[in-house]
Design an enzyme around this catalytic site. Structure first.
Site, PDB file in Angstrom:
ATOM      1  N   LYS A  88       1.163   0.338  -4.545  1.00 11.69           N
ATOM      2  CA  LYS A  88       0.986  -0.517  -3.365  1.00 11.69           C
ATOM      3  C   LYS A  88       2.302  -1.078  -2.827  1.00 11.69           C
ATOM      4  CE  LYS A  88      -0.233  -4.717  -5.904  1.00 11.69           C
ATOM      5  NZ  LYS A  88      -1.350  -5.346  -6.604  1.00 11.69           N
ATOM      6  N   ARG A 116      -8.664 -15.058  -9.908  1.00 13.42           N
ATOM      7  CA  ARG A 116      -8.654 -14.177  -8.750  1.00 13.42           C
ATOM      8  C   ARG A 116      -9.961 -13.397  -8.843  1.00 13.42           C
ATOM      9  NH1 ARG A 116      -3.828 -10.063  -7.197  1.00 13.42           N
ATOM     10  NH2 ARG A 116      -5.317  -8.588  -8.083  1.00 13.42           N
TER      11      ARG A 116
HETATM   12  C1  PLP Z   1      -1.112  -5.309  -7.818  1.00  7.76           C
HETATM   13  C2  PLP Z   1      -2.078  -5.063  -8.894  1.00  7.76           C
HETATM   14  C3  PLP Z   1      -1.678  -4.405 -10.060  1.00  7.76           C
HETATM   15  C4  PLP Z   1      -0.252  -4.010 -10.316  1.00  7.76           C
HETATM   16  O1  PLP Z   1       0.540  -5.151 -10.481  1.00  7.76           O
HETATM   17  P1  PLP Z   1       2.077  -5.056 -10.883  1.00  7.76           P
HETATM   18  O2  PLP Z   1       2.471  -6.454 -11.154  1.00  7.76           O
HETATM   19  O3  PLP Z   1       2.772  -4.461  -9.715  1.00  7.76           O
HETATM   20  O4  PLP Z   1       2.168  -4.193 -12.092  1.00  7.76           O
HETATM   21  C5  PLP Z   1      -2.641  -4.140 -10.998  1.00  7.76           C
HETATM   22  N1  PLP Z   1      -3.930  -4.493 -10.812  1.00  7.76           N
HETATM   23  C6  PLP Z   1      -4.343  -5.131  -9.710  1.00  7.76           C
HETATM   24  C7  PLP Z   1      -5.786  -5.485  -9.585  1.00  7.76           C
HETATM   25  C8  PLP Z   1      -3.440  -5.444  -8.712  1.00  7.76           C
HETATM   26  O5  PLP Z   1      -3.858  -6.087  -7.609  1.00  7.76           O
END
Ligand code: PLP
Length: 378
Positions: A38, A133
């Protein structure tokens, strides 16, 4: 060839190295890696580098990014790591192999869409373990799992949790043990295999890479969804580099548009700046103030690291103001490291080009174009 400026340079060889390093270490603990794209908006080249480095699947929070991967011809399994809305169910089953969900109505929409498409869509149920969350409370997990198990065209393949992102709750042994226990409960009660226990994100690495590996080989966690650690080589909880990882996969390059000797102290009546702040300024006499063609629209100051000897003084929408040891000719390029927020914003800015570089080119360009340049005189 003249490269566009401003630009983000991505070193794909280093990205692949970082991935392989984490994948190998986690494999010893029975954990697979979902490579999260992302922060690079599902950039296909970055996804390919993660796959070459050994990730089991790709994950992204945005359907547009997963679509981009599919349109680039990437056929690896994909995980939609943010629940779709019911209206997005059709696109979700088209581009994602697995969705993370926590609402019955979303599951219903996914089941209907998968049914219409003649497919089976896999889901992971998200559990809230304290960061507040996404996810259902632990007490509500079994009813949701029962519901998922009854829906045709839906396959309940696992459960997951996400910590640290909203309230900074540190993922550790207690939460991972609870998640594994909840998976055990579903296996027993529903007689389902539930193979995917997705423990979290890059913030879980402190726990996962702890020295006592034997304990973790049986932790029950089988997957981590990793973006930041792979991309930046740093541990988000402590902000420090992770052993063996490159922290220079990304470099932001921008050009000087003005570099003049000026007083360090503003003059005139002062109110708010363009972002509602009132910067505190110390009078340090005359300094060389250098402006880059870059602004808050393209980058976040937090985590923005200029070349040695240069400091960031501030920024407005389109002007990044630096203090440099000498005046720099307009057009001179300077190279910056980025934090996660800065990377996200720079990748998202339509004004910042994305350039893939080989390791060699990257190292050749590493020296900031400052050396030997005396102050310019007007
Ligand atoms: C963004 C996200 C991740 C990845 O997070 P990082 O800190 O970039 O490793 C994993 N799981 C969910 C649900 C996320 O929103």
């Amino acid at each position: 060839m003249r490269l566009p400026s401003p630009r983000i340079e991505i070193d794909l060889a280093k990205l692949e190295d970082n991935t392989r390093c984490l994948v190998t270490q986690l494999a010893h603990r029975g954990i697979e890696v979902t490579g999260v794209t992302k922060a690079v908006l599902g950039l296909p080249a970055a996804a390919e580098a993660m796959l070459a480095g050994g990730v089991t699947r790709l994950g992204d929070s945005r359907l547009d990014n997963l679509t981009r991967l599919r349109e680039a011809g990437i056929e690896a399994p994909t995980m939609l790591i943010r629940s779709p809305t019911p209206a997005e169910a059709e696109q979700a089953v088209a581009v994602a192999s697995i969705s993370l969900v926590s609402e019955p109505s979303v599951m219903l929409a996914l089941a209907a869409a998968a049914g219409r498409a003649g497919m089976v869509h896999e889901v992971i149920l998200m559990v809230e373990l304290g960061d507040l969350r996404e996810g259902v409370l632990a007490a509500d997990l079994l009813p949701l799992a029962r519901k998922a198990a009854t829906l045709p065209a839906l396959r309940l393949v696992g459960i997951g949790t996400n910590l640290a992102c909203r309230n900074g709750v540190d993922p550790g042994e207690a939460q991972m043990a609870e998640l594994a226990e909840l998976a055990g409960m579903i296996r027993t009660e529903l007689d389902l295999p539930v193979p995917l226990i997705s423990g979290g994100n890059s913030a879980n690495l402190t726990w996962a890479l702890r020295a006592d590996t034997t304990e973790h080989a049986s932790s029950g966690i089988t997957d981590l969804r990793l973006g930041e650690a792979i991309l930046l080589g740093t541990d988000p909880v402590h902000g420090v580099p992770i052993d063996g990882l490159h922290t220079d996969v990304f470099t932001l390059v921008a050009s000087v548009i003005e570099s003049l000797e000026k007083p360090s102290m503003p003059w005139g009546e002062r109110g708010f700046d363009s972002f509602g702040g009132v910067p505190t300024v110390a009078d340090r006499g005359l300094i060389v103030q250098t402006i880059m063609s870059l602004g808050r629209q393209d980058v976040e100051l937090e985590g923005l690291t200029p070349p040695p000897g240069i400091t960031v003084l501030g920024a407005s929408s389109d002007h990044l103001v630096l203090e440099t040891p000498t005046r720099l000719e307009p057009g001179t390029e300077l190279r910056f490291r980025l934090g996660y927020g800065g990377l996200l914003r720079a990748m998202t800015s339509p004004y910042v080009a994305v350039v893939q570089v080989s390791e060699k080119l990257f190292e050749a360009a590493e020296v900031p174009p400052l050396a030997g340049q005396g102050p310019l005189r007007q």
